[in-house]
Write a protein that holds these residues in place. Structure first.
Motif, PDB file in Angstrom:
ATOM      1  N   VAL A 153       0.835  -1.196   0.000  1.00 33.98           N
ATOM      2  CA  VAL A 153       0.000   0.000   0.000  1.00 33.98           C
ATOM      3  C   VAL A 153       0.872   1.248   0.000  1.00 33.98           C
ATOM      4  N   GLU A 154       0.481   2.241  -0.800  1.00 35.44           N
ATOM      5  CA  GLU A 154       1.221   3.498  -0.872  1.00 35.44           C
ATOM      6  C   GLU A 154       0.722   4.474   0.202  1.00 35.44           C
ATOM      7  N   ASP A 155       1.596   5.433   0.549  1.00 29.97           N
ATOM      8  CA  ASP A 155       1.255   6.412   1.584  1.00 29.97           C
ATOM      9  C   ASP A 155       0.039   7.250   1.193  1.00 29.97           C
ATOM     10  N   SER A 156      -0.147   7.474  -0.109  1.00 24.17           N
ATOM     11  CA  SER A 156      -1.281   8.300  -0.552  1.00 24.17           C
ATOM     12  C   SER A 156      -2.607   7.715  -0.084  1.00 24.17           C
ATOM     13  N   LEU A 157      -2.674   6.387   0.001  1.00 27.91           N
ATOM     14  CA  LEU A 157      -3.900   5.743   0.466  1.00 27.91           C
ATOM     15  C   LEU A 157      -3.936   5.679   1.992  1.00 27.91           C
ATOM     16  N   VAL A 158      -2.776   5.435   2.607  1.00 30.73           N
ATOM     17  CA  VAL A 158      -2.709   5.361   4.065  1.00 30.73           C
ATOM     18  C   VAL A 158      -3.120   6.685   4.695  1.00 30.73           C
ATOM     19  N   ASN A 159      -2.705   7.780   4.089  1.00 31.05           N
ATOM     20  CA  ASN A 159      -2.956   9.107   4.653  1.00 31.05           C
ATOM     21  C   ASN A 159      -4.284   9.709   4.198  1.00 31.05           C
ATOM     22  N   PHE A 160      -5.066   8.966   3.426  1.00 30.03           N
ATOM     23  CA  PHE A 160      -6.340   9.497   2.926  1.00 30.03           C
ATOM     24  C   PHE A 160      -7.327   9.637   4.079  1.00 30.03           C
ATOM     25  N   ASP A 161      -7.905  10.830   4.181  1.00 32.44           N
ATOM     26  CA  ASP A 161      -8.818  11.127   5.278  1.00 32.44           C
ATOM     27  C   ASP A 161     -10.078  10.274   5.176  1.00 32.44           C
ATOM     28  N   GLY A 162     -10.451   9.630   6.284  1.00 31.94           N
ATOM     29  CA  GLY A 162     -11.663   8.821   6.320  1.00 31.94           C
ATOM     30  C   GLY A 162     -11.396   7.328   6.335  1.00 31.94           C
ATOM     31  N   LEU A 163     -10.165   6.915   6.015  1.00 30.55           N
ATOM     32  CA  LEU A 163      -9.816   5.490   6.019  1.00 30.55           C
ATOM     33  C   LEU A 163      -9.006   5.160   7.266  1.00 30.55           C
ATOM     34  N   THR A 164      -9.471   4.177   8.026  1.00 34.27           N
ATOM     35  CA  THR A 164      -8.716   3.695   9.184  1.00 34.27           C
ATOM     36  C   THR A 164      -7.700   2.656   8.717  1.00 34.27           C
ATOM     37  N   PRO A 165      -6.695   2.363   9.535  1.00 31.83           N
ATOM     38  CA  PRO A 165      -5.724   1.328   9.142  1.00 31.83           C
ATOM     39  C   PRO A 165      -6.384  -0.009   8.803  1.00 31.83           C
ATOM     40  N   SER A 166      -7.417  -0.376   9.540  1.00 27.34           N
ATOM     41  CA  SER A 166      -8.096  -1.641   9.243  1.00 27.34           C
ATOM     42  C   SER A 166      -8.780  -1.586   7.876  1.00 27.34           C
ATOM     43  N   MET A 167      -9.319  -0.419   7.524  1.00 32.03           N
ATOM     44  CA  MET A 167      -9.927  -0.261   6.200  1.00 32.03           C
ATOM     45  C   MET A 167      -8.865  -0.355   5.110  1.00 32.03           C
ATOM     46  N   VAL A 168      -7.729   0.281   5.352  1.00 34.91           N
ATOM     47  CA  VAL A 168      -6.639   0.244   4.373  1.00 34.91           C
ATOM     48  C   VAL A 168      -6.172  -1.200   4.160  1.00 34.91           C
ATOM     49  N   GLU A 169      -6.089  -1.965   5.268  1.00 34.84           N
ATOM     50  CA  GLU A 169      -5.692  -3.381   5.166  1.00 34.84           C
ATOM     51  C   GLU A 169      -6.708  -4.152   4.323  1.00 34.84           C
ATOM     52  N   ALA A 170      -7.991  -3.922   4.560  1.00 36.45           N
ATOM     53  CA  ALA A 170      -9.031  -4.623   3.798  1.00 36.45           C
ATOM     54  C   ALA A 170      -8.961  -4.263   2.320  1.00 36.45           C
ATOM     55  N   LEU A 171      -8.694  -2.988   2.024  1.00 42.12           N
ATOM     56  CA  LEU A 171      -8.572  -2.567   0.628  1.00 42.12           C
ATOM     57  C   LEU A 171      -7.368  -3.225  -0.029  1.00 42.12           C
ATOM     58  N   ALA A 172      -6.241  -3.273   0.720  1.00 36.90           N
ATOM     59  CA  ALA A 172      -5.025  -3.879   0.163  1.00 36.90           C
ATOM     60  C   ALA A 172      -5.234  -5.352  -0.142  1.00 36.90           C
ATOM     61  N   GLU A 173      -5.929  -6.052   0.738  1.00 41.25           N
ATOM     62  CA  GLU A 173      -6.190  -7.479   0.518  1.00 41.25           C
ATOM     63  C   GLU A 173      -7.064  -7.703  -0.711  1.00 41.25           C
ATOM     64  N   ASP A 174      -7.799  -6.654  -1.105  1.00 39.89           N
ATOM     65  CA  ASP A 174      -8.650  -6.765  -2.292  1.00 39.89           C
ATOM     66  C   ASP A 174      -7.974  -6.171  -3.523  1.00 39.89           C
ATOM     67  N   GLY A 175      -6.699  -5.801  -3.410  1.00 38.43           N
ATOM     68  CA  GLY A 175      -5.960  -5.292  -4.556  1.00 38.43           C
ATOM     69  C   GLY A 175      -5.997  -3.794  -4.732  1.00 38.43           C
ATOM     70  N   VAL A 176      -6.614  -3.062  -3.799  1.00 40.04           N
ATOM     71  CA  VAL A 176      -6.658  -1.600  -3.876  1.00 40.04           C
ATOM     72  C   VAL A 176      -5.507  -1.056  -3.033  1.00 40.04           C
ATOM     73  N   LYS A 177      -4.432  -0.591  -3.719  1.00 41.45           N
ATOM     74  CA  LYS A 177      -3.216  -0.252  -2.996  1.00 41.45           C
ATOM     75  C   LYS A 177      -2.771   1.197  -3.178  1.00 41.45           C
ATOM     76  N   THR A 178      -3.395   1.909  -4.094  1.00 45.92           N
ATOM     77  CA  THR A 178      -3.026   3.301  -4.335  1.00 45.92           C
ATOM     78  C   THR A 178      -4.286   4.162  -4.316  1.00 45.92           C
ATOM     79  N   LEU A 179      -4.058   5.478  -4.238  1.00 43.81           N
ATOM     80  CA  LEU A 179      -5.197   6.391  -4.264  1.00 43.81           C
ATOM     81  C   LEU A 179      -5.901   6.308  -5.625  1.00 43.81           C
ATOM     82  N   GLU A 180      -5.123   6.057  -6.690  1.00 39.53           N
ATOM     83  CA  GLU A 180      -5.723   5.898  -8.019  1.00 39.53           C
ATOM     84  C   GLU A 180      -6.633   4.664  -8.055  1.00 39.53           C
ATOM     85  N   ASP A 181      -6.173   3.569  -7.441  1.00 41.67           N
ATOM     86  CA  ASP A 181      -7.016   2.367  -7.376  1.00 41.67           C
ATOM     87  C   ASP A 181      -8.315   2.665  -6.637  1.00 41.67           C
ATOM     88  N   PHE A 182      -8.189   3.388  -5.537  1.00 39.51           N
ATOM     89  CA  PHE A 182      -9.365   3.701  -4.720  1.00 39.51           C
ATOM     90  C   PHE A 182     -10.345   4.586  -5.493  1.00 39.51           C
TER      91      PHE A 182
END
Length: 536
Positions: free
Chosen positions: A437-466
């Motif tokens: 996961v890239e920092d752009s997604l980690v630092n996105f307002d509104g996403l908790t670390p657990s949400m970021v983990e769930a997104l990464a497990e589904d292949g969403v790893k960048t802000l562009e993917d999101f």
């Protein structure tokens, strides 16, 4: 047609007669005659000539003229209908481009072939005029009831004579057990009027909910006058229907008015609909109250409205379950259509078992995460605490208000909850970074670390993917497949992210990436249409 060898007045007499017969304007018939005569003259003088015919509306005299247009020297394409400025000088004093030269030419005598051709032109124009008249007559009658006579049946579709035209009642718009014979009288709802090359098409229906509403409007004067309003109709055509009504005068009972003296009004509608049973229900702005009314004759113990107000749970006594669902699910299906809500029906026993399971699950959660004994954990659950976040970040007063919990105990509970949440977030963040996961997604307002983990497990790893995700992909939703609703699980659904929240987050991401121009607060205009849908 008697338009060639007849005297001049016969032209006008013929036009008047045809116009009366076809119920169209005489002017249209005369214009058709002028066109047919001009076509016949072209066949005599040459098709490249611009021959025009004008019939005097008073005397009936037909004047044949040849028209030529002045064009630029290098623009002449048709030497019979165009000429240059120099060529036009013998005819005009100072010719200019765009001027016309009109010469009268001798009338032509039409032979048999020319007469038939002229007749076809006139008939075609008359047919077109009839079609236009029919469309203009019926286009504003869409949404009303019409009486007609059955003419014939074609492949299950009924062709109906509606006076100045024909309409079609498709077989899927007929009430199931209905059958018709030629010359039977029929009453239908005009669902749609379409203009098509072959003529206006009038589509009828006897299964539309609006048909029932219009029938009640005809039978109940209070509805026609606007004192009572039909708010919703749901039908299982030929079997059962539910109709919701409201009265705008407190002295008038909407249900009683629709039923009529000894059921006379509703019975008239039932008879027209081949015995379709009708439940008349008082409409209510409060969704749970309206739903209780809609599920009649079943009794409802409790109604639980979902957070998004689109899904609702209904609890009924065990012995009322089959009545609430109805034969083949008819009662609950009609209630769902009437209220525009997805309805889950369960018995009191099922609801009690579910609540007990939820209670035990939450008790176990607090025992394991906060290191509490069973009694203390049950105490929190009974006070409607359902998650660690609620315990960790609720106002301290809400915890100390619970009997047996003082300030020190409440502070310790919140500290344990926050420590556990912090540890979970740390692990989730480590796992997400391991997945790339890239920092752009980690630092996105509104996403908790657990949400970021769930997104990464589904292949969403960048802000562009999101930003390319659809709202339902994140929040979940429902899809209809072969007439059945199928659940679509969302990536963030277990974090209670609503569809609206998902939409806002995705739009924010697209704005940050420059894919979408935010709405201008001064003009209210949104330039997001030019976003190029960059992620799709």
């Amino acid at each position: 047609m008697a338009i060639t060898s007849a005297n001049q007045l016969e032209l006008l007499q013929t036009a008047e007669a045809v116009a009366r017969e076809k119920m169209i304007e005489p002017e249209l018939v005369i214009e058709a005659m002028e066109e047919s005569l001009a076509r016949a003259a072209k066949s005599r003088y040459g098709s490249e000539m611009d021959i025009r015919v004008a019939i005097d509306r008073k005397t009936g005299k037909a004047t044949f003229t040849r028209v030529r247009t002045v064009v630029e020297d290098d623009m002449v394409e048709n030497f019979q209908a165009e000429l240059t400025v120099e060529q036009a000088r013998p005819y005009l004093d100072s010719p200019e481009v765009g001027d016309t030269i009109v010469d009268e030419v001798p009338p032509v005598e039409m032979g048999r072939i020319a007469t038939q051709s002229a007749k076809q032109v006139i008939l075609q124009r008359i047919r077109d005029a009839e079609r236009d008249r029919q469309y203009e007559e019926f286009k504003d009658r869409a949404g009303t009831i019409i009486n007609g006579i059955v003419k014939r049946e074609e492949y299950g579709n009924v062709i109906v004579d509606v006076g100045r035209g024909e309409a079609i009642l498709r077989r899927n718009e007929k009430i199931g057990r209905e059958g018709y014979r030629p010359n039977d009288r029929i009453r239908c709802y005009i669902r749609e009027v379409r203009r098509e090359p072959r003529g206006p098409q009038i589509f009828l229906s006897r299964t539309a909910p609006e048909f029932m509403a219009e029938l009640f409007k005809m039978e109940v004067p209070e509805i026609y006058d606007g004192i009572i309003e039909i708010k919703a109709v749901a039908r299982d055509p030929g079997s059962r229907a539910k109709i919701a009504v409201i009265s705008y005068e407190s002295s008038i009972d909407p249900v009683g008015a629709c039923v009529g003296m000894r059921g006379s009004r509703v019975q008239a509608v039932v008879n027209e609909l081949q015995g379709e049973k009708i439940d008349i229900i008082p409409w209510n702005e409060d969704a749970p109250t309206f739903l209780v009314n809609a599920l009649q004759p079943a009794e409802v113990s409790k109604v639980v409205l979902g957070e998004e107000a689109e899904r609702i749970e209904v609890v009924v006594p065990d012995e009322q379950l089959s009545l609430a669902i109805g034969r083949r699910g008819q009662n609950v299906r009609l209630a769902s259509l009437l209220t525009s809500l997805d309805i889950d029906i369960m018995t009191e026993q099922e609801e009690s078992a579910r609540r007990q399971a939820e209670f035990e699950e939450r008790t176990k959660l607090f025992m394991e995460t906060l290191d509490l004994d069973e009694f203390f954990a049950q105490l929190l659950v009974s006070e409607r605490f359902s998650s660690l976040d609620e315990v960790a970040y609720v106002e301290l007063d809400e915890l100390t208000a619970i009997e047996g919990i003082d300030t020190d105990t409440a502070t310790e509970l919140q500290a344990r909850a926050r420590d556990y949440i912090d540890e979970q977030n740390r692990r989730a963040l480590e796992r997400a970074r391991e997945l790339g996961v890239e920092d752009s997604l980690v630092n996105f307002d509104g996403l908790t670390p657990s949400m970021v983990e769930a997104l990464a497990e589904d292949g969403v790893k960048t802000l562009e993917d999101f930003a390319t995700c659809a709202d339902w992909e994140l929040a979940g939703g429902w899809t209809t497949v072969n007439g059945e609703r199928v659940k679509d699980d969302g990536i963030l659904e277990r974090f209670d992210v609503s569809l609206k929240e998902a939409q806002e987050m995705v739009m924010t991401a697209r704005i940050q990436l420059g894919w979408v121009v935010p709405e201008d607060p001064d003009t209210g205009e949104d330039a997001s249409d030019t976003a190029a849908e960059a992620g799709t």
